[in-house]
Design an enzyme around this catalytic site. Sequence first.
Site, PDB file in Angstrom:
ATOM      1  N   THR A 137       1.056  -1.006  -0.015  1.00  0.00           N
ATOM      2  CA  THR A 137       0.058   0.120  -0.026  1.00  0.00           C
ATOM      3  C   THR A 137       0.611   1.120   0.618  1.00  0.00           C
ATOM      4  O   THR A 137       0.191   2.639  -0.158  1.00  0.00           O
ATOM      5  CB  THR A 137      -0.946   0.301   1.753  1.00  0.00           C
ATOM      6  OG1 THR A 137      -0.543   0.433   2.329  1.00  0.00           O
ATOM      7  CG2 THR A 137      -1.906  -1.346   1.153  1.00  0.00           C
TER       8      THR A 137
ATOM      9  N   LYS B  21      21.206   4.697   1.886  1.00  0.00           N
ATOM     10  CA  LYS B  21      21.296   4.914   2.513  1.00  0.00           C
ATOM     11  C   LYS B  21      22.589   4.152   3.840  1.00  0.00           C
ATOM     12  O   LYS B  21      22.839   4.095   5.061  1.00  0.00           O
ATOM     13  CB  LYS B  21      20.803   5.994   3.996  1.00  0.00           C
ATOM     14  CG  LYS B  21      19.632   7.349   3.600  1.00  0.00           C
ATOM     15  CD  LYS B  21      18.620   7.611   4.366  1.00  0.00           C
ATOM     16  CE  LYS B  21      18.144   9.032   3.822  1.00  0.00           C
ATOM     17  NZ  LYS B  21      18.023   9.279   2.178  1.00  0.00           N
TER      18      LYS B  21
END
Length: 335
Positions: free
Chosen positions: A15, A129
């Site tokens: 989602t 990252k």
Amino acid sequence: MSDYQNKKILIIGGTGTIGQYLLEELLLHSPEVIRIFSRDEYKQFELSQKYREFKNIRYLIGDIRDEKRLIRAMEDIDYVFHLAAMKHVPACEYNPLEAVKTNIIGTQNVIQAALENNVKRVLFTSSDKAISPTNVYGSTKLTAERLIAAADYQKGSKKTIFSSVRFGNVMGSRGSVIPLFKKQILNHREITVTDGKMLRYMMTPSQAIQLILKANKRAKGGEVFVLKMPVLKIGDLAEVIIEEVRKQYSIREEINIKEIGIRPGEKNYEELMTDDEVLIAIESEDMYTILPHHEQGAYQKQWKQAQKVEKPYPKEEDAISKNKISKWFQEENIL
């Protein structure tokens, strides 16, 4: 004939922004079923309304911290796309154990569930990252990458292929600066940036989805795939968003850009690979493939023929123009 035609697919974190773009793309490949696995029942309801004409989508409420639920969700599944994560840098800094439970333990649960169900392929979405991490989020993503690579090495007689793909920032994704900047403009007529000269790798949602599908097709097991992503300056991005939002909402007032300094755990620029990874990487036209230590023999011929990879890093002179950023916004309907 598509690799996904008549196949059963599970999108973990389906989602989210990338999950929804991936769902839209995979539906074009005529899969037998796509299962959407996430914690957010309201977003699942919204998604079910948007795609109500599709009878091959199933919506499963669950958390990757729950291994038993994952095992059930993966029954008879061919392909797993693992997109779920705690990804907001400050939230991970202030709640490090929660980040560990989701990003690390959750990934291990995905691995165990996939092996138990003999899934064909598992693709994990990591982050730039994860390279030389300076924050909790990056550290947990790096550990999850290593878990995925180790799973491929330690799977024994199981045939599941595990691999990872590293993203930069995806335009318009939930938690990214673009929705934040838009909200700040509409509510406060001001944008706050950490540093206008800060460089970031950024790509459009369409580019991200193509990277996912290419990586999943190419994977032999244990690799980390990295797209050659465009670089932009945060200051340029802010100026383009101001211009686009002013046009969209007919705003006449002046919009200020306020620099507030780097947040805890942030860097001035991101990297795509470490110095060590450059030594075990293969470069192609659109991406780098960082080889797993245990499978370098499988790539030996290709590796010998490949030129030595130079370490990529963002440079100000490579930053894309504001016109290009604006074009992306219009093509992808991001705002």
